[in-house]
Structures are given as structure tokens and as C-alpha cells.
Design a protein around this motif. Structure first.
Motif, PDB file in Angstrom:
ATOM      1  N   ARG A 143      -1.382 -10.906  16.901  1.00 50.98           N
ATOM      2  CA  ARG A 143      -2.056 -10.144  15.835  1.00 50.98           C
ATOM      3  C   ARG A 143      -3.572 -10.287  15.859  1.00 50.98           C
ATOM      4  O   ARG A 143      -4.279  -9.623  15.114  1.00 50.98           O
ATOM      5  CB  ARG A 143      -1.538 -10.584  14.462  1.00 50.98           C
ATOM      6  CG  ARG A 143      -0.069 -10.300  14.182  1.00 50.98           C
ATOM      7  CD  ARG A 143       0.226  -8.807  13.996  1.00 50.98           C
ATOM      8  NE  ARG A 143      -0.697  -8.133  13.102  1.00 50.98           N
ATOM      9  CZ  ARG A 143      -0.574  -8.044  11.771  1.00 50.98           C
ATOM     10  NH1 ARG A 143       0.460  -8.586  11.177  1.00 50.98           N
ATOM     11  NH2 ARG A 143      -1.467  -7.414  11.041  1.00 50.98           N
ATOM     12  N   TYR A 163      -5.334 -13.220  15.326  1.00 53.31           N
ATOM     13  CA  TYR A 163      -5.827 -14.246  14.397  1.00 53.31           C
ATOM     14  C   TYR A 163      -6.844 -15.164  15.066  1.00 53.31           C
ATOM     15  O   TYR A 163      -7.789 -15.628  14.439  1.00 53.31           O
ATOM     16  CB  TYR A 163      -4.648 -15.049  13.839  1.00 53.31           C
ATOM     17  CG  TYR A 163      -5.060 -16.142  12.886  1.00 53.31           C
ATOM     18  CD1 TYR A 163      -5.454 -15.838  11.579  1.00 53.31           C
ATOM     19  CD2 TYR A 163      -5.056 -17.478  13.277  1.00 53.31           C
ATOM     20  CE1 TYR A 163      -5.832 -16.836  10.702  1.00 53.31           C
ATOM     21  CE2 TYR A 163      -5.434 -18.481  12.401  1.00 53.31           C
ATOM     22  CZ  TYR A 163      -5.817 -18.160  11.114  1.00 53.31           C
ATOM     23  OH  TYR A 163      -6.198 -19.149  10.248  1.00 53.31           O
ATOM     24  N   ARG A 207     -12.039 -12.122  14.049  1.00 55.26           N
ATOM     25  CA  ARG A 207     -10.597 -12.042  13.810  1.00 55.26           C
ATOM     26  C   ARG A 207     -10.166 -10.609  13.564  1.00 55.26           C
ATOM     27  O   ARG A 207     -10.826  -9.854  12.868  1.00 55.26           O
ATOM     28  CB  ARG A 207     -10.217 -12.887  12.596  1.00 55.26           C
ATOM     29  CG  ARG A 207     -10.156 -14.342  12.908  1.00 55.26           C
ATOM     30  CD  ARG A 207      -9.424 -15.099  11.819  1.00 55.26           C
ATOM     31  NE  ARG A 207      -9.148 -16.429  12.323  1.00 55.26           N
ATOM     32  CZ  ARG A 207      -9.369 -17.535  11.659  1.00 55.26           C
ATOM     33  NH1 ARG A 207      -9.837 -17.492  10.432  1.00 55.26           N
ATOM     34  NH2 ARG A 207      -9.102 -18.695  12.196  1.00 55.26           N
ATOM     35  N   GLU A 208      -9.018 -10.281  14.145  1.00 53.46           N
ATOM     36  CA  GLU A 208      -8.413  -8.967  13.925  1.00 53.46           C
ATOM     37  C   GLU A 208      -7.380  -9.036  12.806  1.00 53.46           C
ATOM     38  O   GLU A 208      -6.902  -8.012  12.329  1.00 53.46           O
ATOM     39  CB  GLU A 208      -7.733  -8.479  15.209  1.00 53.46           C
ATOM     40  CG  GLU A 208      -8.679  -8.288  16.377  1.00 53.46           C
ATOM     41  CD  GLU A 208      -9.624  -7.121  16.169  1.00 53.46           C
ATOM     42  OE1 GLU A 208      -9.214  -6.115  15.578  1.00 53.46           O
ATOM     43  OE2 GLU A 208     -10.784  -7.240  16.598  1.00 53.46           O
ATOM     44  N   CYS A 209      -7.035 -10.246  12.386  1.00 52.39           N
ATOM     45  CA  CYS A 209      -5.967 -10.466  11.409  1.00 52.39           C
ATOM     46  C   CYS A 209      -6.344 -11.672  10.551  1.00 52.39           C
ATOM     47  O   CYS A 209      -6.717 -12.717  11.091  1.00 52.39           O
ATOM     48  CB  CYS A 209      -4.667 -10.734  12.172  1.00 52.39           C
ATOM     49  SG  CYS A 209      -3.268 -11.259  11.186  1.00 52.39           S
ATOM     50  N   ASP A 232      -2.878 -11.664   6.041  1.00 54.10           N
ATOM     51  CA  ASP A 232      -2.135 -10.645   6.799  1.00 54.10           C
ATOM     52  C   ASP A 232      -1.051 -11.292   7.653  1.00 54.10           C
ATOM     53  O   ASP A 232       0.073 -10.782   7.735  1.00 54.10           O
ATOM     54  CB  ASP A 232      -3.071  -9.846   7.711  1.00 54.10           C
ATOM     55  CG  ASP A 232      -4.082  -9.014   6.954  1.00 54.10           C
ATOM     56  OD1 ASP A 232      -3.805  -8.654   5.788  1.00 54.10           O
ATOM     57  OD2 ASP A 232      -5.144  -8.729   7.523  1.00 54.10           O
ATOM     58  N   LEU A 233      -1.397 -12.404   8.280  1.00 53.70           N
ATOM     59  CA  LEU A 233      -0.432 -13.102   9.127  1.00 53.70           C
ATOM     60  C   LEU A 233       0.745 -13.611   8.296  1.00 53.70           C
ATOM     61  O   LEU A 233       1.898 -13.481   8.690  1.00 53.70           O
ATOM     62  CB  LEU A 233      -1.125 -14.255   9.850  1.00 53.70           C
ATOM     63  CG  LEU A 233      -0.321 -14.977  10.911  1.00 53.70           C
ATOM     64  CD1 LEU A 233       0.131 -14.022  12.006  1.00 53.70           C
ATOM     65  CD2 LEU A 233      -1.139 -16.119  11.489  1.00 53.70           C
ATOM     66  N   THR A 259       3.060 -10.802   7.524  1.00 56.76           N
ATOM     67  CA  THR A 259       3.837 -10.465   8.715  1.00 56.76           C
ATOM     68  C   THR A 259       4.989 -11.438   8.926  1.00 56.76           C
ATOM     69  O   THR A 259       6.085 -11.044   9.317  1.00 56.76           O
ATOM     70  CB  THR A 259       2.923 -10.471   9.966  1.00 56.76           C
ATOM     71  OG1 THR A 259       1.908  -9.497   9.779  1.00 56.76           O
ATOM     72  CG2 THR A 259       3.698 -10.170  11.231  1.00 56.76           C
TER      73      THR A 259
END
Length: 64
Positions: free
Chosen positions: A18, A20, A25-27, A31-32, A35
Motif C-alpha cells: 500500500r 506505507y 507515504r502513499e498510505c 488507511d492501513l 485495509t
């Protein structure tokens, strides 16, 4: 013997997938956690424990 528990491995794989650990950070941790269907504090604790294990193993050899 495996370095990580199945749960730690699953969380870290998902975190890598994802983004992280990307910079930036993309996540987010939130958000993690969504998920992984856990609370933010649980995600944080599992990742922190896994990261501790990985880092300590990485630096287990004497550093000169």
C-alpha cells in the motif's frame, strides 16, 4: 524458525504493497488499519513489533 509471526508478516506485506513505507507515504496508518480491518492502535503495535524484530535481526552482526 520464522523471523515474524504470520500476522506480522501479513501486516508488513500489506504496508509495503500500500506504500506505507514509501517516502512520501502513499498510505497512512489509519488507511492501513482500515485495509487490515483492525484499529489504528493495533496496526501500529503489530508493525512496531515486526519492525523491532527486523531491525534487531539486521543489526545482529557486530557493527565496526
Amino acid at each position: 524458525m520464522d523471523l515474524l509471526t504470520d500476522r506480522q508478516r501479513r501486516f508488513m506485506i500489506k504496508a509495503v504493497q500500500r506504500g506505507y513505507y514509501d517516502s512520501p507515504r502513499e498510505c497512512s496508518l489509519t488507511d492501513l488499519a482500515v485495509t487490515l480491518t483492525v484499529s489504528k492502535s493495533t496496526a501500529s503495535r503489530v508493525l512496531h513489533n515486526a519492525e523491532e524484530t527486523v531491525i534487531k535481526e539486521f543489526f545482529a552482526e557486530p557493527i565496526e
